[in-house]
Design a protein around this motif. Structure first.
Motif, short mmCIF file in Angstrom:
data_model
loop_
_atom_site.label_atom_id
_atom_site.label_comp_id
_atom_site.label_asym_id
_atom_site.label_seq_id
_atom_site.Cartn_x
_atom_site.Cartn_y
_atom_site.Cartn_z
N ARG A 15 0.96 -1.29 -0.04
CA ARG A 15 -0.31 -0.10 -0.47
C ARG A 15 0.95 1.43 0.11
O ARG A 15 0.66 2.46 -0.79
CB ARG A 15 -0.72 0.04 1.48
N THR A 18 1.98 1.82 -3.12
CA THR A 18 1.43 1.73 -4.44
C THR A 18 1.05 3.32 -4.39
O THR A 18 0.81 4.36 -4.79
CB THR A 18 -0.02 1.50 -4.12
N HIS A 22 1.60 6.95 -7.05
CA HIS A 22 0.54 7.15 -7.38
C HIS A 22 0.17 8.59 -6.84
O HIS A 22 -0.34 9.97 -7.24
CB HIS A 22 -1.35 7.15 -6.22
N VAL A 30 -1.10 0.28 -10.72
CA VAL A 30 0.29 -0.37 -10.48
C VAL A 30 -0.58 -1.75 -9.94
O VAL A 30 -1.61 -2.08 -9.55
CB VAL A 30 0.53 0.12 -9.07
N ASP A 31 0.66 -2.85 -9.74
CA ASP A 31 -0.08 -4.47 -10.13
C ASP A 31 1.60 -4.55 -9.01
O ASP A 31 2.42 -4.60 -9.46
CB ASP A 31 0.43 -5.36 -11.16
N VAL A 39 7.40 -5.26 -8.66
CA VAL A 39 6.14 -4.04 -8.84
C VAL A 39 6.14 -3.37 -10.07
O VAL A 39 7.61 -3.61 -10.73
CB VAL A 39 6.56 -3.02 -8.31
N VAL A 41 4.88 -1.44 -13.52
CA VAL A 41 3.80 -0.09 -13.69
C VAL A 41 4.08 -0.01 -14.30
O VAL A 41 4.59 0.89 -15.51
CB VAL A 41 4.72 1.11 -12.38
#
Length: 65
Positions: A15, A18, A22, A30-31, A39, A41
Motif C-alpha cells: 500500500r 502504491t 500515485h 500498479v501491480d 512492482v 507500473v
C-alpha cells in the motif's frame, strides 16, 4: 516499467509503494507481486521520477529484468 523492491514484505508495504507511485501519477496502474517483491507500473510519469519517490519513501527500487 518494473522494479524489484527487496524490502517490500507485506500488504502495508504494498500500500505504501502504491501510494508513493500515485503521488507522482494518480492515474498510474500498479501491480504488485509480494512473493517476487516486484512492482509493475504503467504510468505517464518518468521512470526516474517513480524510482525517486520510491527511494524517498524507504523502498529503494532496482530495475527488474
Amino acid at each position: 516499467m518494473q522494479f524489484q523492491i527487496d524490502n517490500m514484505a507485506c500488504g502495508g508495504c504494498a500500500r505504501s509503494v502504491t501510494k508513493a507511485i500515485h503521488s507522482v501519477d494518480p492515474q498510474a496502474k500498479v501491480d504488485i507481486d509480494l512473493a517476487l517483491k516486484r512492482v509493475s507500473v504503467v504510468s505517464s510519469a518518468d521512470e526516474s521520477a517513480v524510482a525517486a519517490v520510491l527511494e524517498d519513501g524507504g523502498y529503494p527500487p532496482r530495475r527488474a529484468t
